[in-house]
Design a protein around this motif. Structure first.
Motif, PDB file in Angstrom:
ATOM      1  N   ARG A 164       0.829  -1.199   0.000  1.00 33.34           N
ATOM      2  CA  ARG A 164       0.000   0.000   0.000  1.00 33.34           C
ATOM      3  C   ARG A 164       0.867   1.254   0.000  1.00 33.34           C
ATOM      4  N   GLU A 165       0.263   2.338  -0.508  1.00 33.92           N
ATOM      5  CA  GLU A 165       1.058   3.541  -0.693  1.00 33.92           C
ATOM      6  C   GLU A 165       1.419   4.208   0.621  1.00 33.92           C
ATOM      7  N   PHE A 166       0.582   4.038   1.659  1.00 32.98           N
ATOM      8  CA  PHE A 166       0.953   4.707   2.909  1.00 32.98           C
ATOM      9  C   PHE A 166       2.162   4.048   3.552  1.00 32.98           C
ATOM     10  N   LEU A 168       4.616   2.801   1.616  1.00 32.62           N
ATOM     11  CA  LEU A 168       5.706   3.340   0.792  1.00 32.62           C
ATOM     12  C   LEU A 168       6.109   4.724   1.280  1.00 32.62           C
ATOM     13  N   SER A 169       5.099   5.550   1.593  1.00 23.45           N
ATOM     14  CA  SER A 169       5.477   6.908   1.990  1.00 23.45           C
ATOM     15  C   SER A 169       6.112   6.905   3.368  1.00 23.45           C
ATOM     16  N   ALA A 170       5.767   5.933   4.221  1.00 24.41           N
ATOM     17  CA  ALA A 170       6.475   5.825   5.495  1.00 24.41           C
ATOM     18  C   ALA A 170       7.926   5.423   5.261  1.00 24.41           C
ATOM     19  N   ARG A 171       8.156   4.558   4.263  1.00 24.85           N
ATOM     20  CA  ARG A 171       9.535   4.174   3.949  1.00 24.85           C
ATOM     21  C   ARG A 171      10.314   5.357   3.391  1.00 24.85           C
ATOM     22  N   VAL A 172       9.609   6.181   2.583  1.00 32.34           N
ATOM     23  CA  VAL A 172      10.280   7.371   2.049  1.00 32.34           C
ATOM     24  C   VAL A 172      10.729   8.283   3.191  1.00 32.34           C
TER      25      VAL A 172
END
Lengths: 277, 531
Positions: A164-166, A168-172
């Motif tokens: 999920r994209e959230f 991914l953005s936490a990984r970013v």
């Protein structure tokens, strides 16, 4: 949540039955109608609804008191076993999902398959037979077979979330896998874990009854539902209530937990949630 | 003669008015377009025609097919209508097909059901229908499964199922929204051809004005359950009357004011000869599929770069590599000279300077956290490098971030499901901006939004990047968006950049054949000035 009004009826029925058994088990620590260890041959095999509400067994012990103490044993064994299964299985599953390409991720899941491949109750009998029959060993045996259930469930759900994209953005933002698992993954799979937990809880009660039935669970003089059934076996023809009382206790406890689990699943179904959102 | 006719259709669902007094016709041999933004009730209209409304829907008015009234029919009579008299084409072909059945069998099923053919005759007929939609049996054997076909080919199968029983009316609900532009052009041409040859009445439901501009004979604009304007297509674009129609067209042809960057351009992001392959899972060995085959480009500080390409071209792989989410096989990616990936792990210094906004406004947020916590997440990247604001200072900082993207500070105490798609994208931008990165990657960031919302978000992005001297890489499949929001553009195909240059130059005078194909396929609004 304003959804309380729409909770399925199964939650209330299942929850009420489960709460009844929990209360009875807790009450047995401080009070039971009669002493469960005292032998009073003069009062043996009394039928139900007399001086003793559920009657007495062949030693003259009060069945209601025994069911209450037995509930304590059954619930404690099942609860701790589910705790072991969740406590070890969920972290293993989350770890396997966080690094699906690592060698140990495969190792964890193959080990799970291995444990799954054994017939649970037979192995539980093996463990208790080799390490001694006791409630503690029953807990460990049942707990071990709960681990792969939770590991597999949490890995599957977590794998889907990792895409999920959230996440991914936490990984970013530079969050570690461990932190993401604890902060983002676990809260989002908690609902299915709770549902599975109630179902494993009822299976644990059945497993404990099975182990005590063959004499490998809690040891006398501590009463347990499984051994009450085993003791009643030879007397069923002239004192059927000896088997009916513990048997109904097992059926009701399992039914209550399954109803509760079903109801919780209905409430927490992700499709249902999307419709609310 | 009109095939399908809606008269005074009113629909209530769960106490809310979904449709109000909707009347229009779908004439045979014509394409009727129903245009509206999400929530306007256009899909409900289609479901009403099939009498497939959700339980509890209260409907008034009449829907007639030929001279038959559909509203009074019972379920078994309706089953005779669905599929036989009215065919349906859905948006997402993968979920409209049964993944476990060969395509020939799925087309034949309709024929067996509705024309009473025996399986063998149905299969022969199915092959003929598949050939008609451009899937001849010698190239696409009917024993193929949906997963063996591309998205466009799957949509052809869905069309074949819809037209197999020779229906009078076909309803197409966003039939090309999930497809790439070149595929979209082919599917639209196919639909036009079927309408012309078979005299089918096609009801086309879409949010995209440009798609219907070239297709439709009649256009109905729908807003909040009402049809606000109906006109033949040519007159509609020449002289539209209703302010909402004008607003829709204005949003579709929206132009963002891109202020030229003032600072002297210094290179910020350098991508040099990046290669990346994926191992396709296999039982014993992993087949290697190259996703990026030597990609090189630079983005200057404050530069606004677009990246265009169709699905599967490697756009997302490139975005993940720049973000440091995945390692690369060869080449280098540096930001201000420092590598994005260092020593087998993402470089934490770079994490502070790159942020991302994703496409899906629903999947981009943890549903269990409040907005405050969602927006504050990037602060994690600063830990150790700066003192982090706490308590009131943190709330003030997040309040400012919300104001900057056009929301209110007290929105921070709400959960994400309380916001609309456009508001969520604003929150995503606020989150990306919080730690003042130098580069933001927008990965299809406006693709899921309605045109009017899209225009607002694009304005916001342009405004914010100018204010903060922010560089961005805007990844999209939509050429009109690229034209609006970028200075330079990269065209990507099969893991390589085939053309790059200033946006206007590339789009107006494309050099590479693929760019020309893309541009030719993109639906275009007629060059008219509504007065």
């Amino acid at each position: 949540m304003k959804g309380v009004l729409f909770l399925p009826r199964t939650i209330f029925i299942g929850g009420a039955i489960t709460a009844l058994f929990l209360l009875a088990a807790l009450l047995s620590f401080i009070w039971t109608p009669h002493d469960v260890t005292g032998v009073a041959i003069a009062q043996k095999l009394r039928p139900p609804f007399g001086d003793f509400i559920l009657g007495t067994d062949h030693f003259g012990r009060d069945l209601l008191s025994m069911v209450m103490v037995g509930a304590r044993v059954s619930l404690a064994v099942a609860l701790v076993a589910v705790g072991i299964g969740m406590g070890l299985g969920v972290p293993l599953g989350l770890a396997a999902a966080a690094r699906p390409n690592a060698w140990w991720s495969d190792a964890i899941m193959r080990l799970n398959d291995l444990i799954f491949a054994f017939p649970a109750l037979v192995i539980a009998i093996l463990i208790t037979a080799s390490f001694g029959a006791s409630a503690l060993n029953a807990i460990i045996a049942i707990g071990i077979f709960n681990i792969p259930v939770f590991a597999r469930l949490s890995r599957g759900a977590a794998l889907a979330l990792w895409q999920r994209e959230f996440i991914l953005s936490a990984r970013v933002c530079g969050k570690s896998d461990l932190r993401i698992s604890a902060e983002h993954i676990l809260p989002n799979i908690a609902n299915i874990l709770i549902v599975q937990g109630t179902i494993q809880f009822s299976l644990g009660i059945l497993a404990e009854a099975g182990l005590s039935y063959v004499g490998l669970g809690a040891q006398p003089p501590l009463p347990s539902w499984g051994r009450m059934l085993a003791d009643a076996q030879t007397m069923v023809s002239f004192a059927p209530h000896l088997a009916l009382v513990p048997g109904l206790a097992i059926v009701l406890a399992v039914l209550g937990l399954n109803l509760l689990g079903d109801g919780l699943r209905d409430v927490m179904d992700p499709r249902l949630k999307e419709r609310q959102a | 003669m009109s095939a399908l006719c809606f008269s005074a259709l009113t629909l209530r669902l769960a106490g809310r008015d979904i449709l109000h007094d909707v009347s229009f016709e779908v004439p045979a041999g014509q394409i009727t377009a129903l245009i509206g933004e999400s929530g306007s009730g256009k899909s409900m209209t289609a479901l009403a025609a099939m009498q497939l409304l959700p339980a509890g829907a209260q409907m008034r008015g009449r829907i007639t097919l030929g001279d038959q009234d559909l509203t009074g029919l019972d379920e078994s009579a309706l089953c005779q209508i669905r599929g036989r008299k009215i065919g349906m084409i859905f948006q997402e072909p993968m979920s409209a097909l049964n993944p476990l059945q060969p395509i020939g069998a799925q087309v034949a099923e309709t024929l067996i059901l509705h024309q009473g053919l025996d399986p063998r005759a149905a299969m022969t007929q199915a092959q003929a229908v598949l050939a008609r939609v451009g899937l001849p049996a010698d190239q696409f054997p009917p024993d193929r499964y949906p997963h063996q076909l591309s998205g466009g080919q799957r949509q052809r199968v869905v069309i074949a199922i819809a037209i197999a029983a020779k229906p009078d009316v076909v309803i197409a609900d966003e039939p090309t929204t999930a497809l790439d532009v070149t595929t979209q052009a082919q599917i639209l041409a196919l639909l036009r051809q079927l309408v012309d040859e078979d005299g089918i009445g096609l009801l086309m439901i879409t949010h995209d004005l440009a798609v219907v501009a070239q297709m439709a004979d009649m256009i109905h604009v729908m807003r909040r359950g009402e049809i606000v304007e109906s006109a033949p297509a040519d007159r509609f674009f020449r002289a539209m009357q209703h302010p909402y129609s004008k607003a829709l067209l204005a949003a579709s042809t929206h132009q963002v004011d891109l202020i030229a960057p003032t600072a002297a351009p210094a290179p910020l992001l350098c991508v040099h000869d990046v290669r990346r392959s994926y191992g396709a899972p296999g039982l014993w060995r992993r087949a290697v599929k190259p996703a990026l085959r030597g990609v090189s480009f630079d983005i200057a500080a404050g530069g606004r770069m677009g990246l265009v390409g169709e699905s599967g071209c490697g756009k997302s792989t490139l975005a993940r590599a720049i973000l440091g989410l995945d390692p690369i096989d060869a080449g280098s990616i540096t930001l201000n000279g420092a590598p994005v990936w260092r020593g087998g792990a993402p470089n934490p210094d770079i994490r502070r300077q790159i942020q991302v906004v994703f496409q899906d406004p629903f999947g981009s947020f943890n549903p269990r956290h409040k907005v405050q916590r969602l927006i504050a997440e990037p602060l994690h990247a600063l830990r150790g490098a700066a003192s982090l604001p706490q308590g009131a200072a943190l709330r003030a900082m997040i309040g400012d971030a919300l104001i900057e993207v056009g929301l209110r500070p007290d929105d921070m105490d709400r959960y994400i499901h309380e916001f609309s798609g456009g508001q969520r994208q604003r929150i995503a931008i606020a989150r990306a901006l919080l730690i003042r990165p130098q580069l933001i990657i927008f990965d299809e960031a406006v693709s899921a939004l309605d045109v009017s919302v899209r225009a607002q978000i694009l304005d916001l992005i342009a405004d914010i990047s100018a204010r903060h001297g922010l560089a961005y890489l805007f990844i999209t499949h939509d050429l009109t968006v690229v034209r609006e929001i970028t200075d330079d553009v990269l065209v990507m195909r099969a893991g390589q950049i085939v053309e790059s240059g200033p946006t206007a130059q590339v789009l107006d005078a494309p050099q590479h054949a693929y760019t020309k194909t893309l541009l030719a396929a993109a639906p275009r609004l007629p060059q008219t000035h509504p007065e």
